[in-house]
Design a protein around this motif. Structure first.
Motif, PDB file in Angstrom:
ATOM      1  N   GLY A 120      16.380  35.694  38.858  1.00  0.00           N
ATOM      2  CA  GLY A 120      15.143  35.061  38.408  1.00  0.00           C
ATOM      3  C   GLY A 120      15.277  33.573  38.161  1.00  0.00           C
ATOM      4  O   GLY A 120      14.292  32.842  38.192  1.00  0.00           O
ATOM      5  N   ALA A 121      16.500  33.111  37.921  1.00  0.00           N
ATOM      6  CA  ALA A 121      16.741  31.687  37.658  1.00  0.00           C
ATOM      7  C   ALA A 121      17.086  30.902  38.925  1.00  0.00           C
ATOM      8  O   ALA A 121      17.371  29.711  38.847  1.00  0.00           O
ATOM      9  N   ASN A 122      17.044  31.554  40.083  1.00  0.00           N
ATOM     10  CA  ASN A 122      17.344  30.887  41.348  1.00  0.00           C
ATOM     11  C   ASN A 122      16.471  29.641  41.487  1.00  0.00           C
ATOM     12  O   ASN A 122      15.250  29.744  41.523  1.00  0.00           O
ATOM     13  N   PRO A 123      17.074  28.455  41.573  1.00  0.00           N
ATOM     14  CA  PRO A 123      16.276  27.230  41.640  1.00  0.00           C
ATOM     15  C   PRO A 123      15.665  26.940  43.014  1.00  0.00           C
ATOM     16  O   PRO A 123      14.816  26.065  43.137  1.00  0.00           O
ATOM     17  N   VAL A 124      16.083  27.682  44.039  1.00  0.00           N
ATOM     18  CA  VAL A 124      15.600  27.408  45.398  1.00  0.00           C
ATOM     19  C   VAL A 124      15.135  28.710  46.067  1.00  0.00           C
ATOM     20  O   VAL A 124      15.702  29.145  47.067  1.00  0.00           O
ATOM     21  N   PRO A 125      14.103  29.364  45.494  1.00  0.00           N
ATOM     22  CA  PRO A 125      13.639  30.609  46.105  1.00  0.00           C
ATOM     23  C   PRO A 125      13.152  30.379  47.535  1.00  0.00           C
ATOM     24  O   PRO A 125      12.890  29.244  47.939  1.00  0.00           O
ATOM     25  N   ILE A 126      13.042  31.439  48.273  1.00  0.00           N
ATOM     26  CA  ILE A 126      12.695  31.506  49.694  1.00  0.00           C
ATOM     27  C   ILE A 126      13.878  31.021  50.524  1.00  0.00           C
ATOM     28  O   ILE A 126      14.404  31.787  51.325  1.00  0.00           O
ATOM     29  N   ILE A 127      14.329  29.781  50.331  1.00  0.00           N
ATOM     30  CA  ILE A 127      15.491  29.282  51.074  1.00  0.00           C
ATOM     31  C   ILE A 127      16.724  30.105  50.704  1.00  0.00           C
ATOM     32  O   ILE A 127      17.507  30.494  51.559  1.00  0.00           O
ATOM     33  N   VAL A 128      16.900  30.379  49.418  1.00  0.00           N
ATOM     34  CA  VAL A 128      17.903  31.327  48.923  1.00  0.00           C
ATOM     35  C   VAL A 128      17.097  32.566  48.533  1.00  0.00           C
ATOM     36  O   VAL A 128      16.418  32.576  47.514  1.00  0.00           O
ATOM     37  N   GLY A 129      17.152  33.602  49.378  1.00  0.00           N
ATOM     38  CA  GLY A 129      16.191  34.700  49.358  1.00  0.00           C
ATOM     39  C   GLY A 129      16.239  35.688  48.216  1.00  0.00           C
ATOM     40  O   GLY A 129      16.522  36.866  48.428  1.00  0.00           O
ATOM     41  N   CYS A 130      15.904  35.254  47.028  1.00  0.00           N
ATOM     42  CA  CYS A 130      15.895  36.152  45.871  1.00  0.00           C
ATOM     43  C   CYS A 130      14.778  37.193  45.933  1.00  0.00           C
ATOM     44  O   CYS A 130      14.838  38.210  45.249  1.00  0.00           O
ATOM     45  N   HIS A 131      13.776  36.971  46.769  1.00  0.00           N
ATOM     46  CA  HIS A 131      12.698  37.953  46.912  1.00  0.00           C
ATOM     47  C   HIS A 131      13.199  39.244  47.570  1.00  0.00           C
ATOM     48  O   HIS A 131      12.515  40.257  47.521  1.00  0.00           O
ATOM     49  N   ARG A 132      14.396  39.224  48.115  1.00  0.00           N
ATOM     50  CA  ARG A 132      14.955  40.387  48.811  1.00  0.00           C
ATOM     51  C   ARG A 132      15.697  41.346  47.886  1.00  0.00           C
ATOM     52  O   ARG A 132      16.344  42.276  48.349  1.00  0.00           O
ATOM     53  N   VAL A 133      15.614  41.119  46.571  1.00  0.00           N
ATOM     54  CA  VAL A 133      16.296  41.984  45.608  1.00  0.00           C
ATOM     55  C   VAL A 133      15.262  42.893  44.944  1.00  0.00           C
ATOM     56  O   VAL A 133      14.273  42.422  44.381  1.00  0.00           O
ATOM     57  N   LEU A 134      15.517  44.199  45.018  1.00  0.00           N
ATOM     58  CA  LEU A 134      14.622  45.210  44.462  1.00  0.00           C
ATOM     59  C   LEU A 134      15.349  46.036  43.416  1.00  0.00           C
ATOM     60  O   LEU A 134      16.574  45.958  43.289  1.00  0.00           O
ATOM     61  N   SER A 135      14.598  46.875  42.698  1.00  0.00           N
ATOM     62  CA  SER A 135      15.229  47.796  41.753  1.00  0.00           C
ATOM     63  C   SER A 135      16.001  48.852  42.544  1.00  0.00           C
ATOM     64  O   SER A 135      15.821  49.000  43.752  1.00  0.00           O
ATOM     65  N   SER A 136      16.830  49.630  41.853  1.00  0.00           N
ATOM     66  CA  SER A 136      17.629  50.651  42.539  1.00  0.00           C
ATOM     67  C   SER A 136      16.741  51.723  43.169  1.00  0.00           C
ATOM     68  O   SER A 136      17.153  52.381  44.119  1.00  0.00           O
ATOM     69  N   SER A 137      15.504  51.869  42.684  1.00  0.00           N
ATOM     70  CA  SER A 137      14.581  52.841  43.272  1.00  0.00           C
ATOM     71  C   SER A 137      13.790  52.234  44.424  1.00  0.00           C
ATOM     72  O   SER A 137      12.934  52.892  45.006  1.00  0.00           O
ATOM     73  N   GLY A 138      14.058  50.959  44.744  1.00  0.00           N
ATOM     74  CA  GLY A 138      13.367  50.302  45.833  1.00  0.00           C
ATOM     75  C   GLY A 138      12.030  49.701  45.442  1.00  0.00           C
ATOM     76  O   GLY A 138      11.246  49.297  46.287  1.00  0.00           O
ATOM     77  N   ARG A 139      11.776  49.617  44.148  1.00  0.00           N
ATOM     78  CA  ARG A 139      10.502  49.069  43.674  1.00  0.00           C
ATOM     79  C   ARG A 139      10.629  47.587  43.338  1.00  0.00           C
ATOM     80  O   ARG A 139      11.695  47.100  43.014  1.00  0.00           O
ATOM     81  N   VAL A 140       9.502  46.906  43.411  1.00  0.00           N
ATOM     82  CA  VAL A 140       9.432  45.506  43.004  1.00  0.00           C
ATOM     83  C   VAL A 140       9.189  45.488  41.504  1.00  0.00           C
ATOM     84  O   VAL A 140       8.199  46.035  41.024  1.00  0.00           O
ATOM     85  N   THR A 141      10.112  44.896  40.771  1.00  0.00           N
ATOM     86  CA  THR A 141       9.990  44.891  39.311  1.00  0.00           C
ATOM     87  C   THR A 141       9.576  43.546  38.749  1.00  0.00           C
ATOM     88  O   THR A 141       9.237  43.438  37.587  1.00  0.00           O
TER      89      THR A 141
END
Length: 165
Positions: A120-141
Motif C-alpha cells: 500500500g505504501a508503494n510510491p510508484v503504483p502501476i509502474i511497480v505493479g502493486c495492483h497485482r496483489v490479491l488476498s489469499s482467496s483471490g479477492r480484492v481487499t
C-alpha cells in the motif's frame, strides 16, 4: 509522498489524472487522482526527459500497447519495503500474487499485514505493479491509489485478469 521533488508532470488516463514526480534521473512517485484532486495540485508542472518518457509509456500501457515499463524509478524506504517493491517490480503484466505468497517468496511467512502495508505504501503504483496483489482467496481487499478498489479492478481488467465472483 515526499515533497522534495525537482520535476512534476500530470497526464490524463482512463482512471483519472496521474501526477508524476522526479529528481531528474528517475521517477520518484506516481499519484492517481482521488476525488478530483492530486497531492501536488498547487505546484506548477516542470517536466524532464524521464517524466516525458514515463508519460509516454503510461499512455502506451493504457492504450494496450505496453506490458512492462523500463523507466528508471527511485524507490526510497526501509529494507523490508524495498524488498517487497523489488518483488512487485518483477510481477508480469496479467499475473497476480497474494500477500501470503509474497511473504513466502521474501522469506517472511505470516507477515501478511506488514506485506500489505508495504504494498500500500508503494510510491510508484502501476509502474511497480502493486495492483497485482490479491488476498489469499483471490479477492480484492483494497488499493491505495486513485478511487481505491474500483481503480484496482479497472487495472486488473485492463490486464485481462478476471476475478471469481
Amino acid at each position: 509522498m515526499s515533497s522534495s521533488f525537482a520535476y512534476l508532470l500530470r497526464v490524463p488516463s482512463p482512471i483519472g489524472r496521474i501526477e508524476l514526480t522526479s529528481d531528474g534521473e528517475a521517477v520518484a512517485s506516481l499519484s492517481i487522482e482521488r476525488a478530483g484532486t492530486l497531492p501536488l495540485e498547487e505546484h506548477p508542472e516542470r517536466s524532464t526527459a524521464v517524466l516525458d518518457e514515463a508519460a509516454a509509456q503510461l499512455g502506451e500501457y493504457f492504450a494496450g500497447e505496453r506490458r512492462s515499463f523500463d523507466v528508471p524509478v527511485r524507490l526510497v524506504g526501509t529494507p523490508f519495503r524495498l524488498a517487497v517493491w523489488e518483488h512487485l517490480a518483477h510481477l508480469e503484466f496479467g499475473s497476480v500474487t497474494s500477500y501470503g505468497e509474497l511473504g513466502l517468496a521474501l522469506g517472511h511467512p505470516g507477515y501478511g499485514r506488514a506485506i500489505g502495508g508495504a504494498v500500500g505504501a508503494n510510491p510508484v503504483p502501476i509502474i511497480v505493479g502493486c495492483h497485482r496483489v490479491l488476498s489469499s482467496s483471490g479477492r480484492v481487499t483494497g488499493y491505495s491509489g486513485g478511487d481505491g478498489v474500483p481503480t484496482k479492478l479497472w487495472l486488473l481488467e485492463h490486464e485481462g485478469i478476471t476475478l471469481a465472483a
